[in-house]
Design a protein around this motif. Sequence first.
Motif, PDB file in Angstrom:
ATOM      1  N   SER A   1       2.289  -2.993 -19.692  1.00 40.62           N
ATOM      2  CA  SER A   1       2.717  -3.980 -20.693  1.00 40.62           C
ATOM      3  C   SER A   1       1.899  -5.268 -20.617  1.00 40.62           C
ATOM      4  CB  SER A   1       4.207  -4.297 -20.516  1.00 40.62           C
ATOM      5  OG  SER A   1       4.440  -4.925 -19.268  1.00 40.62           O
ATOM      6  N   HIS A   2       0.971  -5.355 -19.642  1.00 44.19           N
ATOM      7  CA  HIS A   2       0.123  -6.541 -19.484  1.00 44.19           C
ATOM      8  C   HIS A   2      -1.338  -6.104 -19.346  1.00 44.19           C
ATOM      9  CE1 HIS A   2       4.118  -7.938 -18.194  1.00 44.19           C
ATOM     10  NE2 HIS A   2       3.734  -9.127 -18.630  1.00 44.19           N
TER      11      HIS A   2
ATOM     12  N   THR B   1       9.922   0.217  -7.430  1.00 43.56           N
ATOM     13  CA  THR B   1       9.343   1.556  -7.439  1.00 43.56           C
ATOM     14  C   THR B   1       7.956   1.507  -8.055  1.00 43.56           C
ATOM     15  OG1 THR B   1      10.205   2.117  -9.631  1.00 43.56           O
ATOM     16  CG2 THR B   1      11.648   2.560  -7.731  1.00 43.56           C
ATOM     17  N   LEU B   2       7.165   2.527  -7.772  1.00 43.31           N
ATOM     18  CA  LEU B   2       5.839   2.627  -8.367  1.00 43.31           C
ATOM     19  C   LEU B   2       5.951   2.700  -9.883  1.00 43.31           C
ATOM     20  CD1 LEU B   2       2.777   2.922  -8.064  1.00 43.31           C
ATOM     21  CD2 LEU B   2       3.127   5.390  -7.747  1.00 43.31           C
ATOM     22  N   LYS B   3       6.975   3.391 -10.382  1.00 47.52           N
ATOM     23  CA  LYS B   3       7.170   3.498 -11.825  1.00 47.52           C
ATOM     24  C   LYS B   3       7.399   2.126 -12.448  1.00 47.52           C
ATOM     25  CE  LYS B   3      10.049   5.730 -15.331  1.00 47.52           C
ATOM     26  NZ  LYS B   3      11.204   6.656 -15.573  1.00 47.52           N
ATOM     27  N   GLU B   4       8.214   1.288 -11.802  1.00 47.13           N
ATOM     28  CA  GLU B   4       8.476  -0.062 -12.327  1.00 47.13           C
ATOM     29  C   GLU B   4       7.197  -0.892 -12.377  1.00 47.13           C
ATOM     30  OE1 GLU B   4      13.118  -0.691 -10.866  1.00 47.13           O
ATOM     31  OE2 GLU B   4      11.455  -1.186  -9.520  1.00 47.13           O
TER      32      GLU B   4
ATOM     33  N   LEU C   1       0.832  -1.201   0.000  1.00 45.85           N
ATOM     34  CA  LEU C   1       0.000   0.000   0.000  1.00 45.85           C
ATOM     35  C   LEU C   1       0.870   1.257   0.000  1.00 45.85           C
ATOM     36  CD1 LEU C   1      -2.845  -0.986   2.498  1.00 45.85           C
ATOM     37  CD2 LEU C   1      -3.121  -0.497   0.059  1.00 45.85           C
ATOM     38  N   PHE C   2       1.924   1.228   0.795  1.00 44.75           N
ATOM     39  CA  PHE C   2       2.860   2.353   0.830  1.00 44.75           C
ATOM     40  C   PHE C   2       3.500   2.556  -0.546  1.00 44.75           C
ATOM     41  CE2 PHE C   2       7.105   4.143   1.467  1.00 44.75           C
ATOM     42  CZ  PHE C   2       6.804   5.296   2.171  1.00 44.75           C
ATOM     43  N   LYS C   3       3.883   1.457  -1.173  1.00 43.62           N
ATOM     44  CA  LYS C   3       4.487   1.531  -2.503  1.00 43.62           C
ATOM     45  C   LYS C   3       3.512   2.107  -3.532  1.00 43.62           C
ATOM     46  CE  LYS C   3       8.689  -0.237  -2.115  1.00 43.62           C
ATOM     47  NZ  LYS C   3       9.909   0.504  -2.559  1.00 43.62           N
ATOM     48  N   MET C   4       2.223   1.870  -3.315  1.00 44.60           N
ATOM     49  CA  MET C   4       1.193   2.382  -4.221  1.00 44.60           C
ATOM     50  C   MET C   4       0.848   3.842  -3.953  1.00 44.60           C
ATOM     51  SD  MET C   4       0.522  -0.016  -6.415  1.00 44.60           S
ATOM     52  CE  MET C   4       2.296  -0.361  -6.280  1.00 44.60           C
TER      53      MET C   4
END
Length: 307
Positions: free
Chosen positions: A299-300, A289-292, A37-40
Amino acid sequence: MEDKKYKAVCFGEVLWDIFPGEQRRIGGAPFNVAYHLFKMGLNVEMISSVGDDELGHGILQKIKDWQISTDQIQITKEHPTSTVIAMVDENNDAHYDIVENVAWDFIETTQENKKVLDTADALVFGTLAARNEKSRNTLFEMLEISSYNVFDINLREPYYEIRMINELLHKTQLAKFNKAELRMMLDFLNKEYKDEKDSIRYLQDKFGIKEIIVSKGSKGALYAYEDNFYLYPTIPVEVKDTVGSGDSFLAGFLSKRLQKEASAHEIMAQAVSLGAFITSQEGACPEYTLKEFLQFKESHPLSALSF
């Protein structure tokens, strides 16, 4: 990172998973959800407890290094920090030996965590943290304060009893089961299994729960909101391990669900994508990271299945 507009509180176990070769990783289903959740991009608080020992201080330091709040993690001299012996089988599935009478079995109610819950958008909890009377009583106090209670059933024998699960479900707004847990729940209630729709509607009616998630492994995931059902497929990836995949799925789900304007498609696409993304990496809380993640998601692309 996105503006941290929404706040979630996760309640329960934070611990060290000890894997073969003495490899040590921070775990515990509620903490795994908090991490993702933090990563989001959400504000996250973890209500838990660790021992005043080397392992406990190590957990706190690692969480601080991730820049996640430890303000609501209690430190006790009375009980040790939790460790779990984890074994991974030939199918990359993890099995756990969970030691009892550890710090998170004795989580106290504090004025600080009550204040945190007053301003939270969701409270996430599971079954395991209710195995001990002390933490169970604290959890029930928290459920009365929170307005959106998210119950990740996560049955681990022998640490649950049906009466307690019934009580928790009556306090729940969103419940998450896997396929096996859905069937087990019906067995507990002496309800004949017909199909998933019938099972979900039965549980919705019995416990007054509008929202139910059923994770179905390779067959995808199902989200029921009142009378609406949304089935989404899994994303095929090379599986590194399945540790924490359900936790990351739930975190992805909530990261969109708490945005009131998000559609069912946006919610489920986020949930399935994050679950697959984490399954393709090693460990329940890999560095990313959120970007990754968003690049993986883009891509999916996903479409709903008929149900």
